[in-house]
Design a protein around this motif. Structure first.
Motif, PDB file in Angstrom:
ATOM      1  N   CYS A  61      44.130  41.078  42.743  1.00  0.00           N
ATOM      2  CA  CYS A  61      43.898  40.527  41.404  1.00  0.00           C
ATOM      3  C   CYS A  61      44.192  39.025  41.394  1.00  0.00           C
ATOM      4  CB  CYS A  61      44.788  41.235  40.399  1.00  0.00           C
ATOM      5  SG  CYS A  61      44.593  40.595  38.734  1.00  0.00           S
ATOM      6  N   ARG A  62      43.245  38.246  40.877  1.00  0.00           N
ATOM      7  CA  ARG A  62      43.411  36.791  40.754  1.00  0.00           C
ATOM      8  C   ARG A  62      43.433  36.342  39.303  1.00  0.00           C
ATOM      9  NH1 ARG A  62      45.628  34.779  44.766  1.00  0.00           N
ATOM     10  NH2 ARG A  62      44.577  32.808  44.605  1.00  0.00           N
ATOM     11  N   GLY A  63      43.119  37.226  38.377  1.00  0.00           N
ATOM     12  CA  GLY A  63      43.130  36.898  36.959  1.00  0.00           C
ATOM     13  C   GLY A  63      42.742  38.125  36.158  1.00  0.00           C
ATOM     14  N   LEU A  83      33.782  36.010  35.534  1.00  0.00           N
ATOM     15  CA  LEU A  83      33.644  35.623  36.941  1.00  0.00           C
ATOM     16  C   LEU A  83      33.034  34.233  37.071  1.00  0.00           C
ATOM     17  CD1 LEU A  83      33.981  36.308  39.904  1.00  0.00           C
ATOM     18  CD2 LEU A  83      31.768  37.476  39.809  1.00  0.00           C
ATOM     19  N   ALA A  84      32.004  33.946  36.299  1.00  0.00           N
ATOM     20  CA  ALA A  84      31.377  32.621  36.354  1.00  0.00           C
ATOM     21  C   ALA A  84      32.379  31.539  35.970  1.00  0.00           C
ATOM     22  CB  ALA A  84      30.157  32.569  35.430  1.00  0.00           C
ATOM     23  N   GLY A  85      33.126  31.754  34.900  1.00  0.00           N
ATOM     24  CA  GLY A  85      34.127  30.779  34.485  1.00  0.00           C
ATOM     25  C   GLY A  85      35.211  30.591  35.529  1.00  0.00           C
ATOM     26  N   LEU A 131      40.808  30.582  26.779  1.00  0.00           N
ATOM     27  CA  LEU A 131      40.322  29.219  26.614  1.00  0.00           C
ATOM     28  C   LEU A 131      39.951  28.550  27.941  1.00  0.00           C
ATOM     29  CD1 LEU A 131      39.693  27.072  24.543  1.00  0.00           C
ATOM     30  CD2 LEU A 131      42.040  26.270  24.739  1.00  0.00           C
ATOM     31  N   TYR A 132      40.742  28.736  28.990  1.00  0.00           N
ATOM     32  CA  TYR A 132      40.436  28.060  30.251  1.00  0.00           C
ATOM     33  C   TYR A 132      39.112  28.526  30.845  1.00  0.00           C
ATOM     34  CZ  TYR A 132      41.840  31.931  33.374  1.00  0.00           C
ATOM     35  OH  TYR A 132      41.918  33.119  34.053  1.00  0.00           O
ATOM     36  N   PRO A 142      29.797  25.877  31.236  1.00  0.00           N
ATOM     37  CA  PRO A 142      28.970  24.873  30.566  1.00  0.00           C
ATOM     38  C   PRO A 142      28.179  25.509  29.423  1.00  0.00           C
ATOM     39  CG  PRO A 142      28.347  25.109  32.881  1.00  0.00           C
ATOM     40  CD  PRO A 142      29.423  26.102  32.592  1.00  0.00           C
ATOM     41  N   ALA A 143      27.678  24.701  28.562  1.00  0.00           N
ATOM     42  CA  ALA A 143      26.936  25.200  27.403  1.00  0.00           C
ATOM     43  C   ALA A 143      25.701  25.996  27.814  1.00  0.00           C
ATOM     44  CB  ALA A 143      26.532  24.049  26.499  1.00  0.00           C
ATOM     45  N   GLY A 144      25.083  25.665  28.949  1.00  0.00           N
ATOM     46  CA  GLY A 144      23.869  26.344  29.381  1.00  0.00           C
ATOM     47  C   GLY A 144      24.115  27.592  30.197  1.00  0.00           C
TER      48      GLY A 144
END
Length: 110
Positions: free
Chosen positions: A29-31, A49-51, A100-101, A107-109
């Motif tokens: 586990c990393r988060g 995952l993307a974030g 939040l992080y 990104p917005a897209g």
């Protein structure tokens, strides 16, 4: 009364970012996080995952995945190669379910 009592379209889920450890052959586990949301578990897993990969770029050879599980045992597993293309944009319900992080990392897209 909690938000779970007032809106039946939302479900509670837990998501987890995992890193594969090839020497011991286990996922570490990393988060992780929890949310009450109307978003699909697969969308939450993809966005988390993307974030995570944007906020903390992986080193060469690292393999990550995200798992989102609802209280009703519905599960979605997303690997880095299964992430949506750049045209995908998570909805406001997906963004709201992330900390939040991770929200700020997307990104917005995306």
């Amino acid at each position: 009364m909690t938000c779970e009592d007032t809106d039946t379209t939302e479900v509670r889920l837990a998501w987890e970012i995992q890193l594969y450890e090839p020497f011991s052959r286990v996922w570490i586990c990393r988060g992780y996080g929890r949310a009450t949301t109307s978003a699909e578990p697969a969308d939450i897993a993809s966005a988390a995952l993307a974030g995570h990969l944007i906020a903390r770029p992986p080193r060469p050879g690292e393999t990550f995945r995200a798992i989102a599980r609802t209280d009703t045992k519905q599960e979605a597993v997303v690997t880095a190669d299964q992430l949506p293309d750049t045209a995908w944009e998570p909805g406001p319900d997906v963004r709201q379910a992330l900390p939040l992080y991770l929200r700020d990392a997307l990104p917005a897209g995306i």
